[in-house]
Design a protein around this motif. Structure first.
Motif, PDB file in Angstrom:
ATOM      1  N   TYR A   1       0.841  -1.197   0.000  1.00 20.77           N
ATOM      2  CA  TYR A   1       0.000   0.000   0.000  1.00 20.77           C
ATOM      3  C   TYR A   1       0.878   1.249   0.000  1.00 20.77           C
ATOM      4  O   TYR A   1       1.949   1.260   0.593  1.00 20.77           O
ATOM      5  CB  TYR A   1      -0.909   0.053   1.232  1.00 20.77           C
TER       6      TYR A   1
ATOM      7  N   ARG B   1      -7.637  12.589  -5.246  1.00 21.74           N
ATOM      8  CA  ARG B   1      -6.259  12.608  -4.755  1.00 21.74           C
ATOM      9  C   ARG B   1      -5.724  14.033  -4.757  1.00 21.74           C
ATOM     10  O   ARG B   1      -5.924  14.785  -5.695  1.00 21.74           O
ATOM     11  CB  ARG B   1      -5.380  11.726  -5.632  1.00 21.74           C
TER      12      ARG B   1
ATOM     13  N   VAL C   1      -3.634   3.292  -0.434  1.00 20.74           N
ATOM     14  CA  VAL C   1      -4.093   2.828  -1.740  1.00 20.74           C
ATOM     15  C   VAL C   1      -3.290   1.583  -2.097  1.00 20.74           C
ATOM     16  O   VAL C   1      -2.055   1.613  -2.103  1.00 20.74           O
ATOM     17  CB  VAL C   1      -3.908   3.920  -2.818  1.00 20.74           C
TER      18      VAL C   1
ATOM     19  N   LYS D   1      -5.726  -1.015  -6.437  1.00 21.94           N
ATOM     20  CA  LYS D   1      -6.143   0.402  -6.339  1.00 21.94           C
ATOM     21  C   LYS D   1      -7.246   0.617  -5.308  1.00 21.94           C
ATOM     22  O   LYS D   1      -7.876   1.659  -5.279  1.00 21.94           O
ATOM     23  CB  LYS D   1      -6.565   0.976  -7.698  1.00 21.94           C
TER      24      LYS D   1
ATOM     25  N   LYS E   1      -8.974   1.656  -1.939  1.00 20.75           N
ATOM     26  CA  LYS E   1      -8.664   2.767  -1.042  1.00 20.75           C
ATOM     27  C   LYS E   1      -9.173   2.474   0.367  1.00 20.75           C
ATOM     28  O   LYS E   1     -10.288   2.020   0.536  1.00 20.75           O
ATOM     29  CB  LYS E   1      -9.308   4.059  -1.551  1.00 20.75           C
TER      30      LYS E   1
END
Length: 144
Positions: A93, A108, A124, A129, A131
């Motif tokens: 991450y 972002r 992330v 991807k 979150k």
């Protein structure tokens, strides 16, 4: 040995583990795995596994950042919290900041400017991807 293993498993659920640097958590995870494997080993393996496990617990360094007001970080406090969030990131991450636009969507943030009202730290996943929005209270505490 089972007692030490149970103790180490309990440590994995504590703040000191969660907020420690990933390589420090990895060290404890390795020691725990080694201890579990050594249960059926000889006395030397068990002794070494106990030592490694005890040493790995003292190696953890995670703790919350002291801040004046958790809802209004100043620049120095933001940097302190950001470092902890970044160091404690799970393997795989990356840490970034997202901000809420006027329409309520999260995007972002590409600058390091922090706004307490509409910014959040986010982990992330580098592969999926996905979150994970983070709460500052998991990484900081009011000092007074």
């Amino acid at each position: 040995m089972k007692k030490e293993i149970t103790k180490a498993e309990a440590v994995q659920k504590k703040t000191i583990y969660k907020l420690s640097s990933s390589y420090r958590r990895d060290y404890l995870d390795y020691a725990l795995s080694n201890a579990q494997k050594s249960l059926s080993g000889n006395k030397g393996e068990v002794t070494f596994a106990k030592w490694l496990l005890a040493n790995s617990e003292t190696y953890l360094n995670g703790k919350k950042a002291p801040v004046t007001n958790i809802n209004k970080l100043n620049k120095a406090e933001y940097e302190r919290v950001r470092r902890i969030v970044s160091d404690a990131a799970p393997n795989g991450y990356m840490t970034t900041i997202y901000y809420m636009r006027a329409d309520g969507t999260w995007h972002r943030k590409y600058s390091e400017l922090w706004n307490n009202k509409n910014c959040k730290f986010v982990y992330v996943s580098m592969t999926t991807k996905e979150k994970k929005f983070l709460k500052i209270s998991d990484y900081a505490k009011n000092s007074k």
